[in-house]
Design a protein around this motif. Structure first.
Motif, PDB file in Angstrom:
ATOM      1  N   SER A  99       0.838  -1.196   0.000  1.00 20.12           N
ATOM      2  CA  SER A  99       0.000   0.000   0.000  1.00 20.12           C
ATOM      3  C   SER A  99       0.880   1.256   0.000  1.00 20.12           C
ATOM      4  O   SER A  99       1.854   1.341   0.740  1.00 20.12           O
ATOM      5  CB  SER A  99      -0.910   0.019   1.236  1.00 20.12           C
ATOM      6  N   ILE A 100       0.508   2.214  -0.835  1.00 19.01           N
ATOM      7  CA  ILE A 100       1.231   3.484  -0.857  1.00 19.01           C
ATOM      8  C   ILE A 100       0.434   4.584  -0.157  1.00 19.01           C
ATOM      9  O   ILE A 100       0.816   5.741  -0.163  1.00 19.01           O
ATOM     10  CB  ILE A 100       1.593   3.901  -2.297  1.00 19.01           C
ATOM     11  N   ASN A 101      -0.656   4.203   0.464  1.00 16.91           N
ATOM     12  CA  ASN A 101      -1.512   5.140   1.180  1.00 16.91           C
ATOM     13  C   ASN A 101      -0.910   5.406   2.561  1.00 16.91           C
ATOM     14  O   ASN A 101      -0.848   4.506   3.396  1.00 16.91           O
ATOM     15  CB  ASN A 101      -2.918   4.558   1.297  1.00 16.91           C
ATOM     16  N   PRO A 102      -0.470   6.640   2.834  1.00 16.13           N
ATOM     17  CA  PRO A 102       0.112   6.931   4.150  1.00 16.13           C
ATOM     18  C   PRO A 102      -0.867   6.730   5.300  1.00 16.13           C
ATOM     19  O   PRO A 102      -0.462   6.473   6.432  1.00 16.13           O
ATOM     20  CB  PRO A 102       0.556   8.397   4.046  1.00 16.13           C
ATOM     21  N   ASP A 103      -2.165   6.802   5.016  1.00 12.91           N
ATOM     22  CA  ASP A 103      -3.168   6.555   6.062  1.00 12.91           C
ATOM     23  C   ASP A 103      -3.120   5.104   6.531  1.00 12.91           C
ATOM     24  O   ASP A 103      -3.353   4.818   7.706  1.00 12.91           O
ATOM     25  CB  ASP A 103      -4.574   6.883   5.559  1.00 12.91           C
ATOM     26  N   ASP A 104      -2.820   4.177   5.621  1.00 15.96           N
ATOM     27  CA  ASP A 104      -2.704   2.767   6.006  1.00 15.96           C
ATOM     28  C   ASP A 104      -1.571   2.571   6.995  1.00 15.96           C
ATOM     29  O   ASP A 104      -1.724   1.880   8.008  1.00 15.96           O
ATOM     30  CB  ASP A 104      -2.464   1.876   4.776  1.00 15.96           C
ATOM     31  N   GLU A 105      -0.428   3.183   6.710  1.00 13.21           N
ATOM     32  CA  GLU A 105       0.710   3.046   7.623  1.00 13.21           C
ATOM     33  C   GLU A 105       0.397   3.656   8.981  1.00 13.21           C
ATOM     34  O   GLU A 105       0.671   3.053  10.030  1.00 13.21           O
ATOM     35  CB  GLU A 105       1.958   3.685   7.030  1.00 13.21           C
ATOM     36  N   ALA A 106      -0.209   4.834   8.991  1.00 13.05           N
ATOM     37  CA  ALA A 106      -0.552   5.493  10.254  1.00 13.05           C
ATOM     38  C   ALA A 106      -1.562   4.663  11.045  1.00 13.05           C
ATOM     39  O   ALA A 106      -1.402   4.467  12.255  1.00 13.05           O
ATOM     40  CB  ALA A 106      -1.106   6.891   9.981  1.00 13.05           C
ATOM     41  N   LYS A 107      -2.582   4.166  10.365  1.00 13.63           N
ATOM     42  CA  LYS A 107      -3.604   3.344  11.031  1.00 13.63           C
ATOM     43  C   LYS A 107      -2.982   2.071  11.598  1.00 13.63           C
ATOM     44  O   LYS A 107      -3.287   1.667  12.722  1.00 13.63           O
ATOM     45  CB  LYS A 107      -4.713   3.001  10.037  1.00 13.63           C
ATOM     46  N   ALA A 108      -2.094   1.450  10.825  1.00 14.44           N
ATOM     47  CA  ALA A 108      -1.439   0.223  11.289  1.00 14.44           C
ATOM     48  C   ALA A 108      -0.578   0.492  12.511  1.00 14.44           C
ATOM     49  O   ALA A 108      -0.619  -0.259  13.493  1.00 14.44           O
ATOM     50  CB  ALA A 108      -0.599  -0.380  10.168  1.00 14.44           C
ATOM     51  N   ASN A 110      -0.911   2.695  14.675  1.00 11.74           N
ATOM     52  CA  ASN A 110      -1.741   3.039  15.831  1.00 11.74           C
ATOM     53  C   ASN A 110      -2.485   1.848  16.406  1.00 11.74           C
ATOM     54  O   ASN A 110      -3.117   1.961  17.449  1.00 11.74           O
ATOM     55  CB  ASN A 110      -2.738   4.146  15.464  1.00 11.74           C
ATOM     56  N   ASN A 111      -2.421   0.708  15.735  1.00 16.18           N
ATOM     57  CA  ASN A 111      -3.069  -0.502  16.236  1.00 16.18           C
ATOM     58  C   ASN A 111      -2.161  -1.125  17.299  1.00 16.18           C
ATOM     59  O   ASN A 111      -0.984  -1.369  17.043  1.00 16.18           O
ATOM     60  CB  ASN A 111      -3.315  -1.492  15.097  1.00 16.18           C
ATOM     61  N   ARG A 112      -2.696  -1.402  18.455  1.00 22.17           N
ATOM     62  CA  ARG A 112      -1.869  -1.875  19.572  1.00 22.17           C
ATOM     63  C   ARG A 112      -1.246  -3.249  19.350  1.00 22.17           C
ATOM     64  O   ARG A 112      -0.312  -3.624  20.046  1.00 22.17           O
ATOM     65  CB  ARG A 112      -2.661  -1.854  20.875  1.00 22.17           C
ATOM     66  N   HIS A 113      -1.751  -4.004  18.381  1.00 17.73           N
ATOM     67  CA  HIS A 113      -1.207  -5.331  18.110  1.00 17.73           C
ATOM     68  C   HIS A 113      -0.112  -5.330  17.055  1.00 17.73           C
ATOM     69  O   HIS A 113       0.607  -6.304  16.907  1.00 17.73           O
ATOM     70  CB  HIS A 113      -2.326  -6.286  17.687  1.00 17.73           C
ATOM     71  N   VAL A 114       0.019  -4.236  16.331  1.00 16.09           N
ATOM     72  CA  VAL A 114       0.996  -4.141  15.245  1.00 16.09           C
ATOM     73  C   VAL A 114       2.297  -3.563  15.793  1.00 16.09           C
ATOM     74  O   VAL A 114       2.325  -2.448  16.304  1.00 16.09           O
ATOM     75  CB  VAL A 114       0.449  -3.264  14.093  1.00 16.09           C
ATOM     76  N   LEU A 115       3.368  -4.336  15.672  1.00 17.18           N
ATOM     77  CA  LEU A 115       4.664  -3.872  16.159  1.00 17.18           C
ATOM     78  C   LEU A 115       5.350  -2.927  15.179  1.00 17.18           C
ATOM     79  O   LEU A 115       6.072  -2.027  15.596  1.00 17.18           O
ATOM     80  CB  LEU A 115       5.583  -5.057  16.463  1.00 17.18           C
ATOM     81  N   ASP A 116       5.130  -3.139  13.878  1.00 17.36           N
ATOM     82  CA  ASP A 116       5.718  -2.249  12.889  1.00 17.36           C
ATOM     83  C   ASP A 116       5.063  -2.480  11.538  1.00 17.36           C
ATOM     84  O   ASP A 116       4.367  -3.464  11.332  1.00 17.36           O
ATOM     85  CB  ASP A 116       7.232  -2.457  12.789  1.00 17.36           C
ATOM     86  N   TYR A 117       5.313  -1.554  10.637  1.00 15.37           N
ATOM     87  CA  TYR A 117       4.768  -1.565   9.287  1.00 15.37           C
ATOM     88  C   TYR A 117       5.941  -1.522   8.326  1.00 15.37           C
ATOM     89  O   TYR A 117       6.801  -0.645   8.434  1.00 15.37           O
ATOM     90  CB  TYR A 117       3.887  -0.335   9.101  1.00 15.37           C
ATOM     91  N   PHE A 118       5.986  -2.480   7.399  1.00 12.37           N
ATOM     92  CA  PHE A 118       7.064  -2.530   6.424  1.00 12.37           C
ATOM     93  C   PHE A 118       6.490  -2.582   5.017  1.00 12.37           C
ATOM     94  O   PHE A 118       5.475  -3.237   4.784  1.00 12.37           O
ATOM     95  CB  PHE A 118       7.935  -3.777   6.619  1.00 12.37           C
ATOM     96  N   PRO A 119       7.168  -1.930   4.083  1.00 10.79           N
ATOM     97  CA  PRO A 119       6.772  -2.121   2.686  1.00 10.79           C
ATOM     98  C   PRO A 119       7.213  -3.505   2.232  1.00 10.79           C
ATOM     99  O   PRO A 119       8.216  -4.038   2.719  1.00 10.79           O
ATOM    100  CB  PRO A 119       7.545  -1.023   1.949  1.00 10.79           C
ATOM    101  N   LYS A 120       6.428  -4.102   1.313  1.00 13.36           N
ATOM    102  CA  LYS A 120       6.871  -5.373   0.745  1.00 13.36           C
ATOM    103  C   LYS A 120       8.138  -5.074  -0.041  1.00 13.36           C
ATOM    104  O   LYS A 120       8.275  -4.013  -0.619  1.00 13.36           O
ATOM    105  CB  LYS A 120       5.825  -5.941  -0.210  1.00 13.36           C
ATOM    106  N   THR A 121       9.051  -5.860  -0.079  1.00 15.43           N
ATOM    107  CA  THR A 121       9.180  -7.243   0.241  1.00 15.43           C
ATOM    108  C   THR A 121      10.141  -7.394   1.405  1.00 15.43           C
ATOM    109  O   THR A 121      11.018  -6.550   1.598  1.00 15.43           O
ATOM    110  CB  THR A 121       9.718  -7.995  -0.998  1.00 15.43           C
ATOM    111  N   LEU A 122      10.025  -8.494   2.138  1.00 14.23           N
ATOM    112  CA  LEU A 122      10.987  -8.777   3.190  1.00 14.23           C
ATOM    113  C   LEU A 122      12.381  -8.865   2.598  1.00 14.23           C
ATOM    114  O   LEU A 122      12.550  -9.216   1.436  1.00 14.23           O
ATOM    115  CB  LEU A 122      10.674 -10.121   3.847  1.00 14.23           C
ATOM    116  N   THR A 123      13.364  -8.557   3.430  1.00 17.37           N
ATOM    117  CA  THR A 123      14.760  -8.737   3.034  1.00 17.37           C
ATOM    118  C   THR A 123      15.454  -9.558   4.108  1.00 17.37           C
ATOM    119  O   THR A 123      14.975  -9.637   5.249  1.00 17.37           O
ATOM    120  CB  THR A 123      15.491  -7.392   2.892  1.00 17.37           C
ATOM    121  N   VAL A 124      16.575 -10.144   3.753  1.00 20.85           N
ATOM    122  CA  VAL A 124      17.357 -10.893   4.738  1.00 20.85           C
ATOM    123  C   VAL A 124      17.784  -9.959   5.865  1.00 20.85           C
ATOM    124  O   VAL A 124      17.700 -10.318   7.044  1.00 20.85           O
ATOM    125  CB  VAL A 124      18.570 -11.582   4.066  1.00 20.85           C
ATOM    126  N   ASP A 125      18.229  -8.752   5.529  1.00 16.23           N
ATOM    127  CA  ASP A 125      18.644  -7.786   6.561  1.00 16.23           C
ATOM    128  C   ASP A 125      17.506  -7.473   7.531  1.00 16.23           C
ATOM    129  O   ASP A 125      17.712  -7.423   8.742  1.00 16.23           O
ATOM    130  CB  ASP A 125      19.137  -6.479   5.930  1.00 16.23           C
TER     131      ASP A 125
END
Length: 135
Positions: A99-108, A110-125
């Protein structure tokens, strides 16, 4: 510190899930990997894991996409809020979205169960950093 039992990938994209499995294995994280194609399947997988894991020292690491059919990531988070206290294990939940919507990142975030928000794709680092900080 918890013992990582399972990584749950909740994403409707087969190629993304395949790639993430490869990245996780390259990160030398030794745990089983479960895949759910939407939020509803993700909830079902959590309940199935609840039948086999009965250890509050065990950890299930969840990577959740937001945009999926049947039940999206937001729907998953609503149900997760209701069931989390009934789970026999601990969870660390991360949003992994294109998602490129900044509201999605902010909403995520602010959710107490979400530890962090990352753009796809995962990396080894990123997996190595998550392992150091959350596992």
């Amino acid at each position: 510190m918890f013992k990582l039992d399972t990584i749950l990938l909740i994403d409707d994209d087969f190629i993304t899930n395949y790639l993430h499995k490869k990245i996780i294995s390259k990160s030398e994280i030794d745990s089983s990997i479960e895949v759910a194609n939407n939020g509803k399947e993700g909830i079902e997988k959590l309940w199935a894991l609840n039948e086999t894991i009965n250890d509050k020292n065990s950890l299930v690491l969840i990577f959740l996409d937001l945009n999926m059919p049947v039940m999206d990531g937001w729907g998953f988070l609503e149900v997760f809020e209701e069931i989390k206290s009934s789970l026999n294990f601990n969870t660390n939940l991360f949003i992994l979205s294109s998602s490129i919507n900044p509201d999605d990142e902010a909403k995520a975030k602010n959710n107490r169960h979400v530890l962090d928000y990352f753009p796809k794709t995962l990396t080894v680092d990123r997996m190595i950093k998550l392992k150091a900080n959350y596992i």
